[in-house]
Motif scaffolding. Structure first.
Motif, PDB file in Angstrom:
ATOM      1  N   ARG A   1      -0.434   1.184  -9.538  1.00 16.72           N
ATOM      2  CA  ARG A   1      -1.647   0.510  -9.090  1.00 16.72           C
ATOM      3  C   ARG A   1      -1.525   0.007  -7.654  1.00 16.72           C
ATOM      4  O   ARG A   1      -1.811  -1.151  -7.337  1.00 16.72           O
ATOM      5  CB  ARG A   1      -2.012  -0.631 -10.040  1.00 16.72           C
ATOM      6  CG  ARG A   1      -2.349  -0.165 -11.464  1.00 16.72           C
ATOM      7  CD  ARG A   1      -3.469   0.872 -11.453  1.00 16.72           C
ATOM      8  NE  ARG A   1      -3.954   1.209 -12.780  1.00 16.72           N
ATOM      9  CZ  ARG A   1      -3.545   2.255 -13.501  1.00 16.72           C
ATOM     10  NH1 ARG A   1      -2.609   3.063 -13.017  1.00 16.72           N
ATOM     11  NH2 ARG A   1      -4.053   2.502 -14.682  1.00 16.72           N
TER      12      ARG A   1
ATOM     13  N   HIS B   1       0.846  -1.190   0.000  1.00 21.28           N
ATOM     14  CA  HIS B   1       0.000   0.000   0.000  1.00 21.28           C
ATOM     15  C   HIS B   1       0.883   1.242   0.000  1.00 21.28           C
ATOM     16  O   HIS B   1       1.976   1.229   0.582  1.00 21.28           O
ATOM     17  CB  HIS B   1      -0.875   0.056   1.270  1.00 21.28           C
ATOM     18  CG  HIS B   1      -1.981  -0.956   1.316  1.00 21.28           C
ATOM     19  ND1 HIS B   1      -1.746  -2.294   1.536  1.00 21.28           N
ATOM     20  CD2 HIS B   1      -3.328  -0.806   1.192  1.00 21.28           C
ATOM     21  CE1 HIS B   1      -2.920  -2.936   1.546  1.00 21.28           C
ATOM     22  NE2 HIS B   1      -3.880  -2.058   1.353  1.00 21.28           N
TER      23      HIS B   1
ATOM     24  N   HIS C   1       2.133  -3.089 -12.859  1.00 24.70           N
ATOM     25  CA  HIS C   1       1.151  -2.655 -13.854  1.00 24.70           C
ATOM     26  C   HIS C   1       1.857  -2.213 -15.127  1.00 24.70           C
ATOM     27  O   HIS C   1       2.913  -1.584 -15.069  1.00 24.70           O
ATOM     28  CB  HIS C   1       0.321  -1.489 -13.305  1.00 24.70           C
ATOM     29  CG  HIS C   1      -0.609  -0.888 -14.317  1.00 24.70           C
ATOM     30  ND1 HIS C   1      -1.762  -1.514 -14.718  1.00 24.70           N
ATOM     31  CD2 HIS C   1      -0.535   0.274 -15.023  1.00 24.70           C
ATOM     32  CE1 HIS C   1      -2.372  -0.757 -15.621  1.00 24.70           C
ATOM     33  NE2 HIS C   1      -1.656   0.326 -15.827  1.00 24.70           N
TER      34      HIS C   1
ATOM     35  N   PRO D   1      -2.950   0.357  -3.815  1.00 21.61           N
ATOM     36  CA  PRO D   1      -4.009   0.913  -2.972  1.00 21.61           C
ATOM     37  C   PRO D   1      -3.406   1.883  -1.963  1.00 21.61           C
ATOM     38  O   PRO D   1      -2.213   1.791  -1.643  1.00 21.61           O
ATOM     39  CB  PRO D   1      -4.601  -0.313  -2.283  1.00 21.61           C
ATOM     40  CG  PRO D   1      -3.513  -1.340  -2.321  1.00 21.61           C
ATOM     41  CD  PRO D   1      -2.712  -1.076  -3.558  1.00 21.61           C
TER      42      PRO D   1
ATOM     43  N   LEU E   1      -8.774   1.786  -7.748  1.00 20.25           N
ATOM     44  CA  LEU E   1      -7.745   1.590  -6.728  1.00 20.25           C
ATOM     45  C   LEU E   1      -8.347   1.879  -5.360  1.00 20.25           C
ATOM     46  O   LEU E   1      -8.953   2.937  -5.151  1.00 20.25           O
ATOM     47  CB  LEU E   1      -6.560   2.529  -6.967  1.00 20.25           C
ATOM     48  CG  LEU E   1      -5.676   2.188  -8.168  1.00 20.25           C
ATOM     49  CD1 LEU E   1      -4.585   3.237  -8.310  1.00 20.25           C
ATOM     50  CD2 LEU E   1      -5.058   0.819  -8.008  1.00 20.25           C
TER      51      LEU E   1
END
Length: 540
Positions: A124, A91, A527, A126, A166
């Motif tokens: 990508r 994250h 990604h 979160p 996301l």
């Protein structure tokens, strides 16, 4: 570190010591005040949020360094940002540091948060926001508030990131006032601890604006938002409970795969041929140094994996494919000793010539065809100048390289080893050319031109301006002026100066360059934009 240690090692030691001081935020007294409120500091919260026995890969630790001194400074710009594992998934974590001016947003704070959001969006990741901020730092509001790279852009990004699918989770763990209230409310999930406050205007402003007398809890406390406004999703009694809930929510998603997303790949890693600490011996810490970049690469890439491209041509730029921690990559690196081409004069190390620029442009295009992430190792004085170079088309050759780098579809990583001057910064993928992450060694120097040339130019300009005013400096005055100009310019070239302004994301230990690049590759290969590699018009 002993006094006889290599200069580069000494430079890193100084950087590391100062980073530890920056990590104290507002200092021991401010930390004690935070604890007295029953709240953890930003770094304490992050330590409890991320998985045990893991560390935050922090970005922007030097943001705001030696800036805002008239307001008492803003260590790390009052916010901690970095990538951490939460429930086995990476994250981007953004945590306001309330020990620094109550977590208020300075210009550097907004820039740092926007960079963190961009890194998260490109890769990508979160996001988790730990909110504890008094909002915009009012004395500097005009430099924080309205523009496309200011405070409001953060909230625009919240909306765009959410629409892209996301995950964004926010936890209000202290103050969240005025426009800053939009950040958590624009997230997918919202938590709030008892004793925190969420409102567009605090009690004092409400009384001033409409004459209403109301307490903080009545106006925007956790109970009110849980029971009446319905704004928050989870009400938690304290920091510990809130962080536990965040981890539980994060665990609902699948953990990260050890393999990158296609079309990227990762093979079994081999150790480097040479220990990273040998970099201290191979590369000096001064601007005037001579070293073999291929030997440095032996400390960085997987043993035996480097395959050089056009090794006998354009020798001041070394290009080749390799693996770093098992990741196949393309490498573009400045050679920092003189090279003799088959024909023509000796070429100076750290300078980009026509042949090197054209070679590197073609190599970058090949890496894009093969979906190889690009790693740029910068120690560049710039492009070759002079009649012969101009006649050979140095500007055209440089433009080809700039175009190839600009239009790259693969992730780019940049490390400033030493000089990062002028157009060389551009061609070697400086900050303006969208590296996913950009790092610097303590020996890095970033400026429009090298120190000696710049000092001479600035001295001439300053002396001429004084003469026009009828104040012609004598030899002693000129010497003092030169010393001042040199000191000021050298400070501006310092990698900490660059990091303070967001030009680099991390200042790293040269001995750990390999480990830093592996961690970066694990992030940037999450990604890929699956589109054709397109180029514009090339000068020929």
């Amino acid at each position: 570190m002993t006094p006889n240690a290599p200069l580069l090692a000494q430079q890193w030691n100084e950087i590391a010591a100062e980073e530890r001081r920056l990590a104290l935020g507002g200092g021991p007294e401010a930390i004690a005040r935070q604890h007295k409120k029953g709240r953890l500091t930003a770094r304490e919260r992050i330590a409890k949020l991320i998985d045990p026995d893991t560390e935050l890969l922090e970005f922007g630790a030097w943001a705001g360094w030696k800036m805002y001194s008239e307001y008492g400074g803003a260590p790390a710009a009052g916010v901690v940002c970095g990538v951490g594992l939460v429930a086995g998934r990476r994250h981007m974590i953004i945590a306001n540091d309330a020990t620094v001016k109550a977590g208020a947003f300075f210009p550097a704070t907004a820039k740092k948060v926007l960079r963190a959001q961009r890194v998260a969006f490109q890769n990508r990741l979160p996001l988790i926001y730990l909110v504890d901020s008094a909002g915009v730092f009012l004395p500097l509001q005009e430099d924080v508030f309205p523009d496309e790279d200011d405070f409001g852009r953060i909230f625009r990004n919240n909306a765009v990131i959410s629409a892209a699918g996301l995950g964004q989770t926010a936890a209000i763990m202290g103050n969240c006032v005025a426009g800053g209230g939009y950040l958590p409310v624009l997230c997918d999930k919202l938590l709030m601890t008892e004793g925190s406050g969420l409102y567009l205007a605090g009690p004092a402003l409400v009384k001033s604006a409409i004459g209403q007398v109301v307490t903080s809890d009545e106006l925007g406390g956790a109970e009110m938002h849980a029971q009446i406004s319905g704004t928050i999703d989870y009400r938690e009694p304290d920091d510990d409970a809130c962080l536990a809930r965040l981890r539980k929510l994060a665990a609902l998603a699948a953990a990260d795969s050890p393999q990158p997303r296609a079309p990227f790949a990762r093979k079994v890693a081999e150790p480097a041929a040479v220990a990273g600490k040998q970099i201290y011996e191979l590369v000096g810490g001064s601007a005037r140094r001579d070293y073999e970049i291929r030997k440095v690469l032996e400390c960085v890439v997987d043993r035996g994996s480097f395959d050089e491209y056009k090794a006998e041509y354009g020798k001041t730029l070394v290009c080749g494919t390799a693996r770093i921690g098992g990741f196949p990559v393309g490498i573009v690196a400045n050679q920092h000793h003189a090279e003799k081409p088959a024909e023509g004069a000796v070429q100076f190390g750290g300078v980009i010539y026509v042949d090197g620029a054209e070679k590197a442009a073609r190599f970058v295009m090949n890496c894009n065809q093969d979906w190889l992430p690009l790693v740029f190792l910068q120690d560049v004085n710039g492009f070759m100048v002079g009649r012969d170079s101009e006649h050979a088309g140095i500007i055209k050759a440089g433009a080809k390289l700039v175009s190839a780098v600009s239009n790259s579809r693969v992730p780019k990583l940049t490390v400033l080893l030493g000089g990062s001057y002028g157009a060389g910064n551009y061609a070697m993928c400086g900050k303006a050319f969208d590296p996913r992450l950009i790092y610097a060694w303590p020996s890095a120097r970033c400026a429009v031109m090298g120190g000696e040339q710049a000092v001479n130019t600035l001295l001439d300009v300053t002396a001429s301006a004084l003469e026009r005013k009828g104040d012609k400096p004598d030899a002693e005055a000129l010497a003092k002026l030169r010393d001042k100009v040199k000191s000021d310019y050298e400070q501006a070239m310092d990698p900490r100066h660059a990091a303070a302004r967001g030009w680099v994301d991390r200042i790293i230990d040269p001995a750990r360059t390999r480990e830093e690049l592996i961690a970066a590759l694990e992030i940037v290969t999450r990604h890929a934009e699956l589109e054709a590699y397109r180029l514009g018009v090339f000068q020929v």
